[in-house]
Design a protein around this motif. Structure first.
Motif, PDB file in Angstrom:
ATOM      1  N   GLY A  42       0.741  -0.857  -0.222  1.00 19.41           N
ATOM      2  CA  GLY A  42       0.107   0.438  -0.062  1.00 19.41           C
ATOM      3  C   GLY A  42       1.167   1.241   0.442  1.00 19.41           C
ATOM      4  O   GLY A  42       0.607   2.187   0.306  1.00 19.41           O
ATOM      5  N   GLN A  63      -6.145   4.771   0.816  1.00 20.28           N
ATOM      6  CA  GLN A  63      -7.054   5.100   2.752  1.00 20.28           C
ATOM      7  C   GLN A  63      -6.494   4.083   2.300  1.00 20.28           C
ATOM      8  O   GLN A  63      -6.045   4.231   4.196  1.00 20.28           O
ATOM      9  CB  GLN A  63      -7.975   4.726   2.163  1.00 20.28           C
ATOM     10  CG  GLN A  63      -8.417   6.027   1.444  1.00 20.28           C
ATOM     11  CD  GLN A  63      -8.301   7.605   2.101  1.00 20.28           C
ATOM     12  OE1 GLN A  63      -8.699   7.859   2.964  1.00 20.28           O
ATOM     13  NE2 GLN A  63      -8.042   8.814   1.683  1.00 20.28           N
ATOM     14  N   ALA A  64      -5.673   2.911   2.495  1.00 17.74           N
ATOM     15  CA  ALA A  64      -5.663   1.541   3.332  1.00 17.74           C
ATOM     16  C   ALA A  64      -4.704   1.696   3.381  1.00 17.74           C
ATOM     17  O   ALA A  64      -3.781   0.408   4.740  1.00 17.74           O
ATOM     18  CB  ALA A  64      -7.077   0.459   1.816  1.00 17.74           C
ATOM     19  N   SER A  65      -3.396   2.325   2.673  1.00 20.19           N
ATOM     20  CA  SER A  65      -2.294   2.263   3.562  1.00 20.19           C
ATOM     21  C   SER A  65      -1.815   2.263   4.325  1.00 20.19           C
ATOM     22  O   SER A  65      -2.569   3.138   4.896  1.00 20.19           O
ATOM     23  CB  SER A  65      -1.576   3.204   2.704  1.00 20.19           C
ATOM     24  OG  SER A  65      -0.323   3.238   2.268  1.00 20.19           O
TER      25      SER A  65
END
Length: 139
Positions: A42, A63-65
């Motif tokens: 990510g 956003q998931a990083s």
């Protein structure tokens, strides 16, 4: 287990381009890699060479990083982790687990193309620590 050299200091940034400009224009860095994406982690990364180590600039990929959360708390960016080399990643994993350290996931391929894992900051004096198998043919 024998801890090796400091391979790099990870620095989270909202913009790799802005950070590269800082290292190049203010600090005089000349050895800067092209940024590349690591979707499995990510992140987008870029390495800045220094005489004795590297700076890994890390930008979130969405956003998931995990870097997204770090930047939410530190919008300007900042030191994210330290990375040390070890000769054998599986031996290091067993050693850290034997000492009761919490690992953040299983060994996986990192930005240098070798196996890595992270050790929880609460078990490393407050510092997120990356353990990386020394790349073949390095040094």
């Amino acid at each position: 287990m024998k801890l090796g050299r400091l391979n790099h200091v990870g620095v989270a940034t909202p913009s790799i381009e802005a950070s590269v400009a800082l290292y190049r224009d203010v600090l005089g860095a000349t050895g800067v890699s092209e940024p590349f994406d690591l979707p499995a982690q990510g992140v987008r990364v870029c390495f800045v060479d220094t005489p004795n180590t590297q700076i890994e600039l890390i930008e979130p990929l969405g956003q998931a990083s995990p870097i997204h959360g770090f930047l939410a708390k530190n919008p300007a960016g900042g030191q994210h982790h330290l990375c040390y080399e070890v000769p054998d990643i599986l031996e290091a994993k067993a050693w850290f687990e034997g000492k009761g350290a919490r690992l953040l996931g299983e060994p996986r391929i990192g930005a240098h193309g070798t196996l890595i894992f992270f050790v929880h900051p609460k078990d490393m004096g407050g510092v997120l620590t990356e353990i990386m198998e020394t790349p073949k043919g390095a040094h």
